[in-house]
Design a protein around this motif. Structure first.
Motif, PDB file in Angstrom:
ATOM      1  N   ASN A 165      -0.941 -10.466  -7.741  1.00  0.00           N
ATOM      2  CA  ASN A 165      -0.945 -11.799  -8.341  1.00  0.00           C
ATOM      3  C   ASN A 165      -0.325 -12.826  -7.396  1.00  0.00           C
ATOM      4  N   ALA A 166       0.691 -12.427  -6.649  1.00  0.00           N
ATOM      5  CA  ALA A 166       1.452 -13.371  -5.827  1.00  0.00           C
ATOM      6  C   ALA A 166       0.985 -13.442  -4.369  1.00  0.00           C
ATOM      7  N   GLU A 167       0.641 -12.301  -3.761  1.00  0.00           N
ATOM      8  CA  GLU A 167       0.319 -12.313  -2.332  1.00  0.00           C
ATOM      9  C   GLU A 167      -0.620 -11.172  -1.963  1.00  0.00           C
ATOM     10  N   GLU A 168      -0.974 -11.128  -0.682  1.00  0.00           N
ATOM     11  CA  GLU A 168      -1.844 -10.077  -0.170  1.00  0.00           C
ATOM     12  C   GLU A 168      -1.101  -9.307   0.915  1.00  0.00           C
ATOM     13  N   PHE A 169      -1.156  -7.985   0.845  1.00  0.00           N
ATOM     14  CA  PHE A 169      -0.481  -7.117   1.806  1.00  0.00           C
ATOM     15  C   PHE A 169      -1.522  -6.461   2.698  1.00  0.00           C
ATOM     16  N   HIS A 170      -1.214  -6.405   4.005  1.00  0.00           N
ATOM     17  CA  HIS A 170      -2.096  -5.769   4.986  1.00  0.00           C
ATOM     18  C   HIS A 170      -1.339  -4.598   5.596  1.00  0.00           C
ATOM     19  N   PHE A 171      -1.803  -3.392   5.342  1.00  0.00           N
ATOM     20  CA  PHE A 171      -1.176  -2.189   5.888  1.00  0.00           C
ATOM     21  C   PHE A 171      -2.178  -1.470   6.778  1.00  0.00           C
ATOM     22  N   THR A 172      -1.733  -1.052   7.962  1.00  0.00           N
ATOM     23  CA  THR A 172      -2.549  -0.203   8.826  1.00  0.00           C
ATOM     24  C   THR A 172      -2.032   1.211   8.658  1.00  0.00           C
ATOM     25  N   VAL A 173      -2.878   2.085   8.120  1.00  0.00           N
ATOM     26  CA  VAL A 173      -2.467   3.446   7.794  1.00  0.00           C
ATOM     27  C   VAL A 173      -3.446   4.447   8.388  1.00  0.00           C
ATOM     28  N   LYS A 174      -3.001   5.690   8.497  1.00  0.00           N
ATOM     29  CA  LYS A 174      -3.897   6.776   8.848  1.00  0.00           C
ATOM     30  C   LYS A 174      -4.645   7.173   7.582  1.00  0.00           C
ATOM     31  N   LYS A 175      -5.905   7.477   7.701  1.00  0.00           N
ATOM     32  CA  LYS A 175      -6.743   7.904   6.581  1.00  0.00           C
ATOM     33  C   LYS A 175      -6.759   6.872   5.456  1.00  0.00           C
ATOM     34  N   ALA A 176      -7.146   5.667   5.790  1.00  0.00           N
ATOM     35  CA  ALA A 176      -7.166   4.566   4.819  1.00  0.00           C
ATOM     36  C   ALA A 176      -8.089   4.855   3.641  1.00  0.00           C
ATOM     37  N   THR A 177      -9.134   5.627   3.871  1.00  0.00           N
ATOM     38  CA  THR A 177     -10.056   5.975   2.783  1.00  0.00           C
ATOM     39  C   THR A 177      -9.334   6.740   1.697  1.00  0.00           C
ATOM     40  N   PHE A 178      -8.484   7.690   2.075  1.00  0.00           N
ATOM     41  CA  PHE A 178      -7.745   8.486   1.093  1.00  0.00           C
ATOM     42  C   PHE A 178      -6.702   7.652   0.364  1.00  0.00           C
ATOM     43  N   TRP A 179      -6.050   6.750   1.098  1.00  0.00           N
ATOM     44  CA  TRP A 179      -5.079   5.857   0.460  1.00  0.00           C
ATOM     45  C   TRP A 179      -5.768   4.989  -0.584  1.00  0.00           C
ATOM     46  N   GLU A 180      -6.902   4.413  -0.209  1.00  0.00           N
ATOM     47  CA  GLU A 180      -7.633   3.556  -1.142  1.00  0.00           C
ATOM     48  C   GLU A 180      -8.049   4.345  -2.378  1.00  0.00           C
ATOM     49  N   ARG A 181      -8.561   5.548  -2.162  1.00  0.00           N
ATOM     50  CA  ARG A 181      -8.995   6.396  -3.282  1.00  0.00           C
ATOM     51  C   ARG A 181      -7.832   6.737  -4.217  1.00  0.00           C
ATOM     52  N   ASP A 182      -6.704   7.134  -3.636  1.00  0.00           N
ATOM     53  CA  ASP A 182      -5.547   7.513  -4.459  1.00  0.00           C
ATOM     54  C   ASP A 182      -4.975   6.327  -5.234  1.00  0.00           C
ATOM     55  N   ILE A 183      -4.928   5.166  -4.604  1.00  0.00           N
ATOM     56  CA  ILE A 183      -4.410   3.975  -5.302  1.00  0.00           C
ATOM     57  C   ILE A 183      -5.344   3.591  -6.443  1.00  0.00           C
ATOM     58  N   LYS A 184      -6.639   3.639  -6.185  1.00  0.00           N
ATOM     59  CA  LYS A 184      -7.591   3.302  -7.250  1.00  0.00           C
ATOM     60  C   LYS A 184      -7.534   4.292  -8.404  1.00  0.00           C
ATOM     61  N   LYS A 185      -7.362   5.580  -8.101  1.00  0.00           N
ATOM     62  CA  LYS A 185      -7.207   6.587  -9.166  1.00  0.00           C
ATOM     63  C   LYS A 185      -5.971   6.293 -10.009  1.00  0.00           C
ATOM     64  N   GLN A 186      -4.891   5.943  -9.325  1.00  0.00           N
ATOM     65  CA  GLN A 186      -3.645   5.655 -10.040  1.00  0.00           C
ATOM     66  C   GLN A 186      -3.788   4.397 -10.891  1.00  0.00           C
ATOM     67  N   LEU A 187      -4.492   3.404 -10.382  1.00  0.00           N
ATOM     68  CA  LEU A 187      -4.741   2.180 -11.165  1.00  0.00           C
ATOM     69  C   LEU A 187      -5.576   2.497 -12.407  1.00  0.00           C
ATOM     70  N   GLU A 188      -6.574   3.372 -12.266  1.00  0.00           N
ATOM     71  CA  GLU A 188      -7.382   3.776 -13.413  1.00  0.00           C
ATOM     72  C   GLU A 188      -6.542   4.502 -14.460  1.00  0.00           C
ATOM     73  N   ARG A 189      -5.641   5.370 -13.998  1.00  0.00           N
ATOM     74  CA  ARG A 189      -4.750   6.075 -14.940  1.00  0.00           C
ATOM     75  C   ARG A 189      -3.856   5.106 -15.692  1.00  0.00           C
ATOM     76  N   LEU A 190      -3.336   4.109 -14.968  1.00  0.00           N
ATOM     77  CA  LEU A 190      -2.494   3.128 -15.650  1.00  0.00           C
ATOM     78  C   LEU A 190      -3.298   2.310 -16.654  1.00  0.00           C
ATOM     79  N   ASN A 191      -4.524   1.938 -16.312  1.00  0.00           N
ATOM     80  CA  ASN A 191      -5.374   1.174 -17.239  1.00  0.00           C
ATOM     81  C   ASN A 191      -5.776   2.013 -18.437  1.00  0.00           C
ATOM     82  N   ASP A 192      -6.013   3.304 -18.241  1.00  0.00           N
ATOM     83  CA  ASP A 192      -6.354   4.182 -19.363  1.00  0.00           C
ATOM     84  C   ASP A 192      -5.179   4.361 -20.322  1.00  0.00           C
ATOM     85  N   ASN A 193      -3.952   4.402 -19.756  1.00  0.00           N
ATOM     86  CA  ASN A 193      -2.748   4.565 -20.598  1.00  0.00           C
ATOM     87  C   ASN A 193      -2.449   3.313 -21.396  1.00  0.00           C
ATOM     88  N   ASP A 194      -2.854   2.150 -20.889  1.00  0.00           N
ATOM     89  CA  ASP A 194      -2.573   0.883 -21.589  1.00  0.00           C
ATOM     90  C   ASP A 194      -3.563   0.660 -22.666  1.00  0.00           C
TER      91      ASP A 194
END
Length: 161
Positions: free
Chosen positions: A132-161
């Motif tokens: 909501n406030a800003e945008e973060f730019h991270f350079t990581v190894k295996k960015a595809t896996f990070w993106e997938r895991d974060i999106k899965k966690q976001l889905e779990r939080l939305n399902d719990n709400d």
């Protein structure tokens, strides 16, 4: 102008150009040779530095494991204005925690609450997180896996709400 040995002045221009080409070819050959030769020790240095960083953040990892469910973690560079902040990134069940190196003494640990995240996407090895406030730019190894895991966690939080 004609020299004492009968050679004309423009001969020097051709000789200079020929030497430039001859030395450049040899210089490129030496450049490739020494580049490959020095790549091996540099790779070793990078692997050792990566292991040292992993040991440095072991304590932080254990503290987070005791308080929160830790999903994944790894080394990261955060693009901040005109410079990079290097450190370690942790994905927990309800937040993303960025712990910078001690060299970055002016920067404190930052926590991104997963409920504040609007969008997560990646561009090659760069992970972009918009809140909501800003945008973060991270350079990581295996960015595809990070993106997938974060999106899965976001889905779990939305399902719990």
């Amino acid at each position: 102008m004609v020299y004492k040995n009968g050679l004309k002045e423009y001969f020097g221009i051709f000789l200079g150009l020929w030497l430039l080409v001859a030395i450049t070819d040899l210089g490129l050959l030496y450049g490739f040779f020494y580049g490959y030769l020095l790549a091996l020790p540099m790779t070793f240095v990078c692997v050792v530095a990566d292991k040292i960083e992993e040991k440095k953040y072991k304590r932080t990892k254990e503290e987070l494991k005791n308080t929160k469910f830790l999903i994944c973690h790894g080394p990261v560079k955060q693009t901040h204005l005109l410079f990079f902040l290097t450190g370690w990134l942790f994905l927990c069940e309800d937040a993303i925690v960025f712990c910078p190196h001690k060299i970055n003494s002016k920067v404190a640990d930052s926590t991104i609450d997963l409920r504040d995240i609007q969008k997560v996407y990646r561009n090659r090895s760069k992970l972009l997180i918009r809140t909501n406030a800003e945008e973060f730019h991270f350079t990581v190894k295996k960015a595809t896996f990070w993106e997938r895991d974060i999106k899965k966690q976001l889905e779990r939080l939305n399902d719990n709400d």
